[in-house]
Design a protein around this motif. Structure first.
Motif: not given
Length: 296
Positions: A232, A237-238, A247, A259, A261-264, A267, A276
């Protein structure tokens, strides 16, 4: 697309200053036998590694630092930032943040980081030391003989200015919508910067000034869709939940207003502005050929 437009407007180059022995080869400044032992950093949140007070901004709040070091550490990311990657490139540890200089003496040997998130060359909407004040801090450290003249001759100085001056001008003077006119002005600013750096190099014998095109590195990364892990490139992500949240935001009861994301690592952006750790890794990879060209 909105993210790319914002980058086009707000981004200009990052200046990398090299001090040491150098030669002029094929029109480029290249360094031979120069092994820096220290890195001095000036700028904003893209290079800040912990100078912001814990009571001020979100870089000291969860979930910042989620990937590295596993808890908030003052970096505006889930992990490492550009300073960390450039320090690694030249073979030293990331320099200590200025605010920790009196309690982490053993880390002074790697240099010092004077950068504060949200700042610029001039005063911005964030009340933190601008570039002039950061240089004053540096001069005071030199005056206190923390570093010797020999230390300075074997050091690098990294200067990052990624757009807070522009965003402050827009916020104060209106014209809040990003458009090609502002983008063109930013591009013109970059051209003037290149000319100024060329002039400095012609007038200076003992130092080399080099522009690292951070904007170009970002765009290269987007074009290549980031690293092999990034899925992405333009989706943070946040993200905050609600109009006034971001964030790291929480309500009066401590309930998270964001929120993650499951996999920083998937992103490029950590929050709406800052890459990130994986994003910075991708930018560093894009900059590395330039660094290798200069630093021989």
């Amino acid at each position: 697309m909105d993210t790319i437009k914002a980058l086009l407007f707000s981004f200009f180059h990052l200046l990398f200053f090299l001090s040491g022995q150098q030669q002029q080869v094929l029109g480029h400044r290249q360094l031979y036998g120069f092994r820096p032992t220290k890195l001095f950093v000036f700028g904003d949140s893209y290079v800040d590694t912990g100078n912001i007070p814990k009571s001020v901004l979100g870089s000291w709040k969860e979930p910042y630092g989620l990937t590295f070091p596993g808890k908030p550490a003052g970096r505006f990311s889930d992990g490492r930032v550009l300073t960390d990657y450039l320090a690694r490139f030249v073979g030293i540890k990331s320099p200590i943040a200025y605010r920790w200089r009196k309690i982490a003496l053993k880390n002074l040997k790697y240099g010092m980081n004077f950068a504060f998130g949200g700042t610029g060359v001039f005063d911005t909407l964030v009340v933190n030391p601008n570039m002039t004040t950061q240089i004053d801090f540096f001069q005071q450290v030199i005056k206190e003989a923390v570093y010797s003249p020999a230390d300075l001759k074997s050091s690098l100085a990294l200067v990052s200015a990624a757009g807070n001056d522009y965003s402050t001008y827009v916020a104060v003077n209106g014209s809040a919508e990003c458009n090609e006119t502002e983008n063109s002005l930013s591009g013109f600013h970059n051209l003037l910067l290149q000319q100024a750096v060329a002039k400095l190099n012609n007038e200076t014998k003992d130092s080399a000034f080099v522009i690292l095109d951070l904007f170009g590195a970002f765009m290269t990364t987007f074009k290549n869709k980031g690293s092999s892990k990034t899925e992405n490139p333009l989706m943070p992500c946040c993200v905050g939940i609600g109009k006034d949240s971001s964030c790291g935001s929480v309500d009066d009861n401590g309930v998270k207003l964001y929120t993650v994301c499951a996999k920083p690592e998937a992103s490029f952006f950590w929050d709406g502005v800052h890459p990130s750790q994986e994003g910075w890794q991708s930018v560093y990879s894009a900059l590395k050929p330039k660094l290798q060209q200069i630093y021989c």
